[in-house]
Design an enzyme around this catalytic site. Structure first.
Site, PDB file in Angstrom:
ATOM      1  N   ARG A  59       0.805  -1.231   0.000  1.00 58.41           N
ATOM      2  CA  ARG A  59       0.000   0.000   0.000  1.00 58.41           C
ATOM      3  C   ARG A  59       0.837   1.280   0.000  1.00 58.41           C
ATOM      4  O   ARG A  59       0.311   2.371  -0.193  1.00 58.41           O
ATOM      5  CB  ARG A  59      -0.969  -0.012   1.191  1.00 58.41           C
ATOM      6  CG  ARG A  59      -2.207  -0.840   0.903  1.00 58.41           C
ATOM      7  CD  ARG A  59      -3.152  -0.809   2.073  1.00 58.41           C
ATOM      8  NE  ARG A  59      -2.699  -1.673   3.167  1.00 58.41           N
ATOM      9  CZ  ARG A  59      -3.084  -1.529   4.434  1.00 58.41           C
ATOM     10  NH1 ARG A  59      -3.897  -0.557   4.779  1.00 58.41           N
ATOM     11  NH2 ARG A  59      -2.646  -2.357   5.362  1.00 58.41           N
ATOM     12  N   ASP A  99       7.898  -1.778  10.900  1.00 58.96           N
ATOM     13  CA  ASP A  99       7.055  -0.673  10.438  1.00 58.96           C
ATOM     14  C   ASP A  99       6.250  -0.047  11.581  1.00 58.96           C
ATOM     15  O   ASP A  99       5.292   0.670  11.337  1.00 58.96           O
ATOM     16  CB  ASP A  99       6.121  -1.152   9.313  1.00 58.96           C
ATOM     17  CG  ASP A  99       5.232  -2.305   9.752  1.00 58.96           C
ATOM     18  OD1 ASP A  99       5.368  -2.772  10.900  1.00 58.96           O
ATOM     19  OD2 ASP A  99       4.398  -2.745   8.934  1.00 58.96           O
ATOM     20  N   GLY A 108      -5.585  -8.766  15.385  1.00 61.56           N
ATOM     21  CA  GLY A 108      -5.823  -9.959  16.184  1.00 61.56           C
ATOM     22  C   GLY A 108      -6.487  -9.560  17.490  1.00 61.56           C
ATOM     23  O   GLY A 108      -6.087  -8.587  18.123  1.00 61.56           O
ATOM     24  N   TYR A 142      38.094  28.858  -7.750  1.00 65.02           N
ATOM     25  CA  TYR A 142      38.175  27.647  -8.575  1.00 65.02           C
ATOM     26  C   TYR A 142      38.686  28.042  -9.947  1.00 65.02           C
ATOM     27  O   TYR A 142      38.105  28.901 -10.612  1.00 65.02           O
ATOM     28  CB  TYR A 142      36.768  27.037  -8.653  1.00 65.02           C
ATOM     29  CG  TYR A 142      36.660  25.745  -9.401  1.00 65.02           C
ATOM     30  CD1 TYR A 142      37.471  24.651  -9.070  1.00 65.02           C
ATOM     31  CD2 TYR A 142      35.730  25.579 -10.425  1.00 65.02           C
ATOM     32  CE1 TYR A 142      37.360  23.451  -9.751  1.00 65.02           C
ATOM     33  CE2 TYR A 142      35.607  24.382 -11.099  1.00 65.02           C
ATOM     34  CZ  TYR A 142      36.429  23.315 -10.767  1.00 65.02           C
ATOM     35  OH  TYR A 142      36.305  22.130 -11.437  1.00 65.02           O
ATOM     36  N   LYS A 171       9.243  -0.770   2.416  1.00 67.36           N
ATOM     37  CA  LYS A 171       8.490   0.047   3.373  1.00 67.36           C
ATOM     38  C   LYS A 171       9.313   0.486   4.580  1.00 67.36           C
ATOM     39  O   LYS A 171       9.273   1.655   4.977  1.00 67.36           O
ATOM     40  CB  LYS A 171       7.255  -0.732   3.845  1.00 67.36           C
ATOM     41  CG  LYS A 171       6.469   0.009   4.899  1.00 67.36           C
ATOM     42  CD  LYS A 171       5.099  -0.549   5.112  1.00 67.36           C
ATOM     43  CE  LYS A 171       5.112  -1.790   5.958  1.00 67.36           C
ATOM     44  NZ  LYS A 171       3.740  -2.256   6.247  1.00 67.36           N
ATOM     45  N   ASN A 216      35.765  43.955   6.609  1.00 67.80           N
ATOM     46  CA  ASN A 216      34.481  44.311   6.013  1.00 67.80           C
ATOM     47  C   ASN A 216      34.514  43.924   4.541  1.00 67.80           C
ATOM     48  O   ASN A 216      35.372  44.391   3.803  1.00 67.80           O
ATOM     49  CB  ASN A 216      34.238  45.820   6.186  1.00 67.80           C
ATOM     50  CG  ASN A 216      32.763  46.121   5.992  1.00 67.80           C
ATOM     51  OD1 ASN A 216      32.160  45.646   5.036  1.00 67.80           O
ATOM     52  ND2 ASN A 216      32.192  46.894   6.891  1.00 67.80           N
TER      53      ASN A 216
HETATM   54  C1  UD1 Z   1      -0.226  -9.204  12.953  1.00 70.66           C
HETATM   55  C2  UD1 Z   1      -0.779 -10.115  14.031  1.00 70.66           C
HETATM   56  C3  UD1 Z   1      -2.078  -9.481  14.591  1.00 70.66           C
HETATM   57  C4  UD1 Z   1      -1.796  -8.087  15.118  1.00 70.66           C
HETATM   58  C5  UD1 Z   1      -1.141  -7.253  14.036  1.00 70.66           C
HETATM   59  C6  UD1 Z   1      -0.697  -5.931  14.614  1.00 70.66           C
HETATM   60  C7  UD1 Z   1      -0.139 -12.334  13.318  1.00 70.66           C
HETATM   61  C8  UD1 Z   1      -0.586 -13.602  12.732  1.00 70.66           C
HETATM   62  N1  UD1 Z   1      -1.067 -11.413  13.465  1.00 70.66           N
HETATM   63  O1  UD1 Z   1      -1.164  -9.070  11.930  1.00 70.66           O
HETATM   64  O2  UD1 Z   1      -2.579 -10.284  15.626  1.00 70.66           O
HETATM   65  O3  UD1 Z   1      -2.995  -7.488  15.560  1.00 70.66           O
HETATM   66  O4  UD1 Z   1       0.029  -7.920  13.514  1.00 70.66           O
HETATM   67  O5  UD1 Z   1      -0.253  -5.101  13.598  1.00 70.66           O
HETATM   68  O6  UD1 Z   1       1.005 -12.207  13.708  1.00 70.66           O
HETATM   69  N2  UD1 Z   1       6.070 -10.098   8.274  1.00 70.66           N
HETATM   70  C9  UD1 Z   1       7.193 -10.788   7.912  1.00 70.66           C
HETATM   71  N3  UD1 Z   1       7.047 -11.976   7.293  1.00 70.66           N
HETATM   72  C10 UD1 Z   1       5.832 -12.515   7.032  1.00 70.66           C
HETATM   73  C11 UD1 Z   1       4.681 -11.787   7.397  1.00 70.66           C
HETATM   74  C12 UD1 Z   1       4.826 -10.575   8.030  1.00 70.66           C
HETATM   75  O7  UD1 Z   1       8.321 -10.330   8.143  1.00 70.66           O
HETATM   76  O8  UD1 Z   1       5.792 -13.621   6.454  1.00 70.66           O
HETATM   77  C13 UD1 Z   1       6.233  -8.796   8.939  1.00 70.66           C
HETATM   78  C14 UD1 Z   1       5.615  -7.645   8.201  1.00 70.66           C
HETATM   79  O9  UD1 Z   1       6.564  -7.060   7.313  1.00 70.66           O
HETATM   80  C15 UD1 Z   1       5.257  -6.707   9.340  1.00 70.66           C
HETATM   81  C16 UD1 Z   1       4.960  -7.652  10.504  1.00 70.66           C
HETATM   82  O10 UD1 Z   1       5.567  -8.884  10.174  1.00 70.66           O
HETATM   83  O11 UD1 Z   1       6.341  -5.889   9.695  1.00 70.66           O
HETATM   84  C17 UD1 Z   1       3.460  -7.857  10.744  1.00 70.66           C
HETATM   85  O12 UD1 Z   1       2.881  -8.353   9.548  1.00 70.66           O
HETATM   86  P1  UD1 Z   1       1.441  -7.885   9.077  1.00 70.66           P
HETATM   87  O13 UD1 Z   1       1.072  -8.660   7.877  1.00 70.66           O
HETATM   88  O14 UD1 Z   1       1.353  -6.430   9.050  1.00 70.66           O
HETATM   89  O15 UD1 Z   1       0.588  -8.371  10.339  1.00 70.66           O
HETATM   90  P2  UD1 Z   1      -0.839  -9.016  10.349  1.00 70.66           P
HETATM   91  O16 UD1 Z   1      -0.759 -10.388   9.834  1.00 70.66           O
HETATM   92  O17 UD1 Z   1      -1.752  -8.070   9.714  1.00 70.66           O
END
Ligand code: UD1
Ligand code: MG
Length: 470
Positions: free
Chosen positions: A17, A113, A148, A400, A24, A390
């Site tokens: 996004r 992030d 979550g 240069y 990001k 001054n």
């Molecule tokens: C996750 C939580 C959710 C919580 C939310 C808060 C899980 C399953 N769920 O949601 O309960 O409310 O964060 O923001 O954990 N990332 C990786 N590798 C992956 C997937 C994600 O590095 O395979 C990283 C993303 O870049 C990000 C972070 O993990 O920095 C969270 O991932 P994101 O997809 O935003 O979280 P949700 O699944 O939405």
């Protein structure tokens, strides 16, 4: 209570996004990459190590982040990277980090992030974990959609985290959400990670499933519930980035005001680095500070100034619309100096006490001793300027020659008239005067008047050309 903390920073996600080619977590907030805020926060907790999980744009992310500066008196925090390819969920991400996490510590899981979590909040979470228990950072949200949910038993004990897509109608009504931040003894975490599966609505390995394993193992799960949403807010879009930037800047402005700095408008200040202010500093609207800037006691900064990598000493005044950037060499402005409006100080500009630099004057890699003045429309590059010199309007150093840079030395008490060109290398002897309009190519003796321009002639009977009659 003493245990080592190893921080895991999840940063493998794509950030679709943002609609940006840049990963990001490298987008900047307050002049620092989002993930750098998280790494630096880990250092302030005196973490033993930070393991950043990279995936999308991994090489760029790894090149764009750096090890944190050690907190005062603390050992350095080691920075490591592990790759997660492909990205199969937050649980899968932490599984990749597991080999880098020593069993004797506590793992603190953060997201690259989520930049504005405060060290004291995380410390409270670590205290709750106490090296023994799973502890979750949670938040009440009026609109919890997408997050979550924290499911609690009748007695209030945390039972599970249920993701939005897996939640029942009743669970979706829960307003307590999981922030994405947890502290967990590493030995327990590793056991639970090995048990994760992807049997859920998204087909992902959910880190959040460790909660139900902890409960199943008969270990109580603690929740540290906060009400400051900014601390757990993530960046997913340019809009959210701008919102958090404002929140961050307001926080910086408040901290400055608490220690006495007077800001004309805290909503119109941007600190993209570190700003250190002495007593009785006043900053007008729309000031932008970058890199490390130090303002001494009583310094005043006018409206619309951009100031980077500079030390401004006590009592100096920077008038509106002045641009100062010391880059690597730095800029220093001496006590009581007056700079601007519309002045430009470039790397290596070193102004002594009470120096005046006026409108449309550019100074680069030059030293001006106490009381020297260049008040209008001038250029000083690679120059050493003595006390009380001054320097006239419109004068420049020709530093240069097309291939090399040369120095101009202007000794104490010299007056350089208007519109002079000083062709470097050249030295103007102390107390000398240079007549306006001179092009000086040879050094001048002390005390003398030096003039180097066409002699003035007047032709009495000269007739202006007339238009031809047709
Ligand atoms: C996750 C939580 C959710 C919580 C939310 C808060 C899980 C399953 N769920 O949601 O309960 O409310 O964060 O923001 O954990 N990332 C990786 N590798 C992956 C997937 C994600 O590095 O395979 C990283 C993303 O870049 C990000 C972070 O993990 O920095 C969270 O991932 P994101 O997809 O935003 O979280 P949700 O699944 O939405
Ligand atoms: Mg997700």
């Amino acid at each position: 209570m003493s245990f080592q903390v190893d921080v895991v920073v999840m940063a493998a996600g794509k950030g679709t996004r943002m609609k940006s080619l840049r990963p990001k977590v490298l987008h900047r907030l307050g002049g620092r990459a989002l993930a750098q805020h998280v790494i630096d926060c880990a250092a302030r907790l005196s973490a033993r190590s930070v393991v950043v999980i990279t995936g999308h744009g991994a090489e760029q992310v790894e090149a764009g982040l750096s090890a944190p500066e050690a907190a005062p008196g603390a050992a350095a925090t080691a920075l490591k990277y592990v790759r997660q390819e492909p990205q199969l969920g937050t649980g899968h991400a932490v599984q990749q980090a597991a080999p880098a996490l020593p069993d004797d510590g506590v793992t603190l899981v953060l997201s690259g992030d989520v930049p504005l979590t405060q060290p004291d909040t995380l410390q409270a979470l670590l205290d709750l974990c106490a090296g023994e228990r799973l502890a979750l950072l949670t938040l009440d949200m009026p609109n919890p959609t997408g997050y979550g949910r924290i499911v609690r038993a009748a007695d209030g004990a945390v039972q599970a985290i249920v993701e939005q897509k897996d939640a029942s109608e009743a669970q979706r009504a829960i307003t307590e959400i999981y922030s994405g931040i947890m502290a967990v003894p590493t030995r327990l975490l590793k056991g639970w990670l090995a048990r994760l599966d992807n049997q859920n609505a998204q087909g992902e390995y959910y880190l959040t499933d460790v909660v139900k394993f902890a409960v199943g193992d008969g270990l109580g799960v603690q929740a540290h519930r906060i009400d400051d949403a900014v601390q757990v807010a993530g960046v997913n879009s340019p809009l959210q980035l701008a919102e958090l930037e404002r929140a961050y800047q307001l926080r910086v402005a408040e901290a400055l005001m608490v220690q006495g700095t007077r800001l004309a408008d805290p909503a119109r200040l941007d600190v993209r680095g570190t700003l250190v202010c002495g007593q009785d500093v006043e900053i007008d609207v729309n000031a932008v500070f970058e890199g490390r800037v130090v303002l001494g006691d009583g310094v005043r900064i006018g409206a619309n100034c951009v100031i980077a990598n500079a030390v401004i000493e006590a009592g100096a005044v920077i008038h509106p619309f002045t641009h100062i950037d010391g880059e690597k060499l730095g800029v220093s402005v001496g006590p009581g100096a007056l700079v601007g409006p519309f002045a430009r100080l470039r790397p290596g500009a070193k102004l002594g006490a009470e120096v005046h630099i006026g409108n449309f004057v550019e100074v680069k890699n030059s030293t001006l001793a106490a009381g020297a003045k260049a008040n209008h429309l001038a250029y000083l590059g690679d120059a050493t300027v003595g006390e009380r010199v001054n320097y006239g309007a419109g004068s420049i150093t020709a530093n240069y020659d097309g291939a090399n840079k040369h120095r101009t030395v202007i000794e104490a008490d010299v007056h350089v008239g208007s519109n002079c060109v000083l062709v470097a290398p050249v030295t103007l002897g102390a107390g000398g005067t240079v007549g306006g309009g001179s092009t000086i190519t040879k050094s001048t003796p002390p005390g003398a008047l030096s003039v180097a321009r066409g002699k003035q002639v007047s032709i009495e009977s000269w007739q202006r050309p007339q238009k031809k009659k047709v």
